[in-house]
Design an enzyme around this catalytic site. Structure first.
Site, short mmCIF file in Angstrom:
data_model
loop_
_atom_site.label_atom_id
_atom_site.label_comp_id
_atom_site.label_asym_id
_atom_site.label_seq_id
_atom_site.Cartn_x
_atom_site.Cartn_y
_atom_site.Cartn_z
N LYS A 27 32.91 -45.62 14.05
CA LYS A 27 31.79 -44.76 13.67
C LYS A 27 31.42 -43.81 14.82
CE LYS A 27 27.82 -46.85 12.43
NZ LYS A 27 26.64 -46.38 13.19
N SER A 28 31.37 -44.32 16.03
CA SER A 28 30.97 -43.48 17.16
C SER A 28 31.97 -42.34 17.38
CB SER A 28 30.89 -44.32 18.45
OG SER A 28 29.86 -45.26 18.35
N ARG A 32 31.42 -38.11 16.73
CA ARG A 32 31.70 -37.16 17.81
C ARG A 32 32.77 -36.16 17.41
NH1 ARG A 32 29.25 -41.51 19.59
NH2 ARG A 32 28.22 -41.60 21.62
N GLY A 97 21.04 -43.07 13.54
CA GLY A 97 20.45 -42.76 14.85
C GLY A 97 21.37 -41.90 15.70
N ASP A 317 26.02 -53.85 19.37
CA ASP A 317 26.00 -53.83 17.90
C ASP A 317 26.58 -55.10 17.29
OD1 ASP A 317 24.84 -51.33 17.97
OD2 ASP A 317 26.72 -50.25 17.66
C1 S3P Z 1 26.06 -45.43 19.59
C2 S3P Z 1 25.37 -45.96 20.67
C3 S3P Z 1 24.59 -47.22 20.60
C4 S3P Z 1 24.96 -48.04 19.38
C5 S3P Z 1 25.04 -47.20 18.13
C6 S3P Z 1 26.10 -46.12 18.30
C7 S3P Z 1 26.79 -44.16 19.77
O1 S3P Z 1 23.22 -46.90 20.53
O2 S3P Z 1 24.04 -49.08 19.18
O3 S3P Z 1 25.37 -47.99 17.01
O4 S3P Z 1 27.65 -43.83 18.93
O5 S3P Z 1 26.53 -43.48 20.77
P1 S3P Z 1 22.32 -46.62 21.85
O6 S3P Z 1 22.76 -45.37 22.47
O7 S3P Z 1 20.91 -46.52 21.34
O8 S3P Z 1 22.52 -47.81 22.74
#
Ligand code: S3P
Length: 435
Positions: A27-28, A32, A97, A317
């Site tokens: 997902k990350s 990006r 988020g 996570d």
């Molecule tokens: C993420 C960073 C983490 C993680 C989130 C994905 C990202 O959050 O918990 O699921 O893709 O950069 P934080 O930056 O709040 O630690």
């Protein structure tokens, strides 16, 4: 059956889990690739993009900003905009988020007005951590409740590079700042207390942006990324549900192929090993800047472990399902330094603590973690998933330890934000165990 539609779901499966699978794209990395592709000159071709709600939120956002995204065969192609434009409407980041916080960074450098909002879960998540540093760079941002919570209003403009020292390790905050740094005059740098996931640094480097990493400090200067090829590895945060279940369910053996094993993400493998599970990492290779491998976990008698300090950002996570696994380990598991769990899609310490206790676990909550004494058999429970995909999936895994009793999840729509095929893969692994 794959069921992630709105509404309740009754889980009743029996282990062990056996088989070889691939999990959907990280997902990350997926977020990006869309966002950086939108900023880039030329096109970015993405293989293995995660098709799930959170990434769709990012896709809709970059389209609203003037980038083009289209599917060509098994690739998604992003065509960057020369200059991103002011969006014509509020941008809804849904449950994501990462979309909201990274967009705060980008939009700080895009002239015009933008408003970012999200669902009821996202509108409870803190944004001051990203607003404050971006303001220091000259951006103008406002948020609800004394700048604490979304919606966020951003008026983008000229930015100046600043050195930021973060109080918590956060890849979202670090990335937002680095993205704003692409538009800023002078050097921008971020210092973290511990290393968080480094996908931003790796991908921007792959796109020709000189990002300099010096210990816990990352530095960047203004520039435009160049379109590139991205090959998204499997998401270790998704695989973790099956790997943790397999470690604790006698007779299990699960292999996940093409799994992302970036060391800023592999804390869960370290914990599995420390707990006594048999973990094999084979065929390690690096493609498009991200390491991947085929990872096998076999069940074993597990023992309690200590999880704290620099390990925490490397498995933040995964902690909800690690908590489930810990209920099955012999002895005491201690999780500390994980206060961040309280500001995820839900307060995950409160949610898992309350739910696992009702399921029969011996768990004590702390402000920044918990202590779990095991092993304890679990029993069936009714679960409030609280718009949090990882609470839903963790408790579907907990059901495997409930001696055939049911776990009823009140709403599983949230699972589709990150892992729409979760229940289908869980069924396949449970069936793989059958003769
Ligand atoms: C993420 C960073 C983490 C993680 C989130 C994905 C990202 O959050 O918990 O699921 O893709 O950069 P934080 O930056 O709040 O630690």
């Amino acid at each position: 059956m794959t069921t992630t539609s709105k509404g309740p779901l009754t889980c009743r499966r029996e282990g062990p889990l056996r088989g070889t699978i691939e999990v959907p794209g990280d997902k990350s990395v997926s977020h990006r690739s869309l966002l950086f592709g939108a900023l880039a000159e030329g096109e970015t071709r993405v293989r293995g993009l995660l098709d799930a709600g959170d990434v769709r939120s990012t896709r809709a956002a970059v389209e609203a900003l003037g980038a083009t995204v289209r599917t060509e065969g098994d690739e998604v192609v992003v065509i960057g905009a020369e200059k991103l434009r002011e969006p014509g409407d509020v941008i809804d980041c849904g449950n994501s988020g990462t979309s909201l916080r990274l967009l705060c960074g980008v939009l700080s450098g895009v002239p015009g007005l933008a408003v970012l909002t999200g669902d009821a879960s996202l509108r409870k998540r803190p944004v001051r951590r990203v607003i404050d540093p971006l303001r220091r760079m000259g951006a103008s941002l406002l948020a609800r409740d004394g700048d604490r919570l979304p919606p966020v209003v951003i008026r983008g403009g000229s930015l100046r590079g600043v050195r930021h020292v973060l109080e918590v390790a956060s890849a979202q905050v670090k990335s937002a700042i680095l993205l704003a740094g692409l538009f800023a005059e002078g050097e921008t740098s971020v210092v973290e207390p511990q290393r968080s996931r480094d996908h931003t640094e790796r991908m921007l480097q792959g796109m020709g942006v000189p990002v300099r990493v010096d210990g816990l400090e990352v530095k960047i200067s203004a520039g435009r990324p160049r379109g590139t090829r991205v090959d998204v590895p499997g998401d270790i945060s998704s695989a973790a549900f099956f790997l943790c279940a397999a470690a604790a369910l006698p007779g299990s053996r699960v292999t996940v192929r093409n799994l992302g094993v970036n060391e800023t993400r592999t804390g869960v493998l370290d914990v599995l090993q420390a707990a006594g599970a048999k973990v094999t990492v084979a065929g390690a290779r690096e493609i498009a800047g991200e390491p991947r491998a085929d990872v096998t976990v076999e069940a074993a008698e597990l023992r309690g472990v200590e999880i704290r300090g620099a390990l925490v950002p490397r498995l933040i996570d995964e902690l909800p399902v690690v908590m489930v696994m810990a209920t099955q380990a012999q002895g005491r598991t201690v999780i500390r330094d994980a206060r961040e769990l309280r500001v995820k899609e839900s307060d995950r310490l409160a949610a898992m603590g309350e739910t696992l206790a009702r399921a029969g676990a011996r768990i004590e909550l702390h402000d920044d973690g918990c202590t779990i004494d095991g092993p304890t058999p679990l029993r069936g429970v009714a679960v409030q998933t609280r718009l949090d995909h990882r609470i839903a999936m963790s408790m579907a895994i907990a059901q495997l330890f409930a001696g055939g009793e049911e776990v009823v999840l009140d709403d599983v729509a949230c699972v589709s934000t990150s892992f729409p095929s979760f229940f289908g893969l869980l069924d396949a692994l449970a069936q793989g165990a059958r003769p």
